[in-house]
Design an enzyme around this catalytic site. Sequence first.
Site, PDB file in Angstrom:
ATOM      1  N   GLU A  99      22.923 -16.227  10.704  1.00  0.00           N
ATOM      2  CA  GLU A  99      23.943 -15.252  10.322  1.00  0.00           C
ATOM      3  C   GLU A  99      24.798 -14.760  11.489  1.00  0.00           C
ATOM      4  OE1 GLU A  99      24.755 -14.010   7.164  1.00  0.00           O
ATOM      5  OE2 GLU A  99      23.526 -15.705   6.551  1.00  0.00           O
ATOM      6  N   SER A 367      20.324 -26.831 -44.839  1.00  0.00           N
ATOM      7  CA  SER A 367      19.494 -26.610 -46.028  1.00  0.00           C
ATOM      8  C   SER A 367      18.454 -25.512 -45.834  1.00  0.00           C
ATOM      9  CB  SER A 367      18.810 -27.914 -46.428  1.00  0.00           C
ATOM     10  OG  SER A 367      19.772 -28.825 -46.917  1.00  0.00           O
TER      11      SER A 367
END
Length: 652
Positions: A99, A367
């Site tokens: 970082e 159905s």
Amino acid sequence: MANTKSPDGDRPRRSFLQRLAYWTLVLGVWGIIFLVAFFAVFAVDLPDTSKLFEVKRQPSVSYLDRSGALIAVRGSQYAPPVDLDKLPEHVPEAFIAIEDRWYYWHFGFNPWGIVRSQIYNMRNQDDGGPLRGGSTITQQLARNLFLTPNQNYRRKAQELILAVWLEARFSKKQILELYLNRVYFGAGAYGIEAASQRYFGKPAAELTLGESALLAGLMKGPSRYSPMASADRAARRATLVLDAMEEAGFITAQERAEAIKNKVRVNPVLANQRAQYFVDWVDDEVRSLVGEPTEDLVVETTLDLPLQAGAERALQAGVAAAKDQGVQQGALVSIDGEGRVRAYVGGVNYLQSQYDRATMAKRQAGSAFKPFVYLTAMELGRTPYTPVVDEPVKIGTWEPRNYTGQYLGPITISTALAQSVNTVAARLANEVGTANVAATARRLGITSPIQLDPSMALGAVEVSPLEMAQAYAPFSNGGFLARGYGIERIRTASGRMLYDHGMAPPPRAQVVPQPALAYTVDMMRGVVTHGTGTRARVPGYDLAGKTGTTSDYRDAWFVGFTGGFVTAVWVGKDDNTPMRRVTGGNVPAGVWRDYMTAALPRLKVAPIPGGLPPPPPEEAQGPIDQILDGVTDFLRGGSPPPERARTQEPVY
């Protein structure tokens, strides 16, 4: 000594050093003016920094299953801050390496890093990939503590000002410690201690080199690089962190190789966390019942974790086995006769897709909608033994066709439902009225809009699996309405009761009368014993249900029940494209059977309540058994139906 004069002879010429000093002074003055203006413009609405060490978090909500077992915790999870000196050296080094490699050398921001990131962004702005921000650890801390994530120049300027303020106020060690204790690691975990407990089930002081690299890798995107969302992506990112640590001199090549060789294992409780679709569903309901929580809450739910685990396994296995048939997704919902949701699966893999197909997806019922047609007919005087004829029928311009393309001739209503005969269902709905059929479906629990065209008789109605489960519940519980619900009680962590479902339960309305209920249930038993749903049979149990398949095999359903317990299963594709000859009687019925085989012994269910009255003698005549056997043999061994033109009409 003569003075050196300018060409016009009026002023002496400045030396190089004089000019350098002059312009340095000028630039310095303008620099001070710029800085004053910069701070005046961007510092006017800086956030309050007096509460730097106060931790504010979203209240957590703990979800328990019906036996008190923890399902999940939603909301922010904080843990006590850790002392940097008590962490292994490789923990802070991993974050610095990936970082902010120049962390110990800058005063809050890195000008070269900002320039380099802007050059990279300009060169790659059309690639669609993530852009680089160039922020230091101090800037990230300033953003996390005081600012919003909005990407604009004003926020970046304030971030820089606050970073300089932090550097002037605190030591590098204090800043790094604050950063590790406040940064978000995903999965609701804030701070290195909470992240270590959440991902690895151990304190941060025991983190290995590989685990530290994985956590540091999350900073680029906690969701994207989560080891649960994508283990491979998280591993590649962790390897980049290890590479950066070696380049920075924090670890040796041998240590890097050892860390890569020793596979990082994520906390199995988190990796295998169940019922996340269910938690999403009830999490929204919590807000509607008690509002946004202002303190930690405990929610007691209706879910049964062992049943839930079995449901997830059965659905995943069933969809995987039918992958070659084009099955991609599915959903499963179980509710008991009182409406308690006992299992709830909104998709095959929550980590890959959080879209909840159990309630959010509305798909044609096919159905599986027919029981509402037949129930309406039973309520208006028909019986299972009423003779009907399976033959071509035309209703207006609509001509429904059977799945097989064949017609059985004279049969009973019971046979028509068991074998899912389309022509009979269409004619019945037309005779009793589609408005009456829709009213029946709504009375039992269908809440979605129901269109009244003749095709609704064959399931041209879009519903969710939860709707289907609750609408079948009256068939299982003696005819009573049972709205599906997932929350029993909500209380604060201190024990104050905020909501209790049992204190104001909805009225138990009788929505299906006798003998229509017994007639319909018995016909639905036939679906499982000798009809289209025989694959769902579990020996030794009283079961009933209905299959459903829609046009071009886009949706396949099986909704089945026993005494006081209903399970609805749907499979299909999210983009609504056809599968390859997947019907409700194969994949969904198989998933239902596999799940219920394990669930039924745990449930200790009773037979389906409500007996069937004896048939009237004049309607009980005829070779019904022979007809049923012949139809079953035909459907099992007959040639496949011819290819049909693509239509939106549900067929089976």
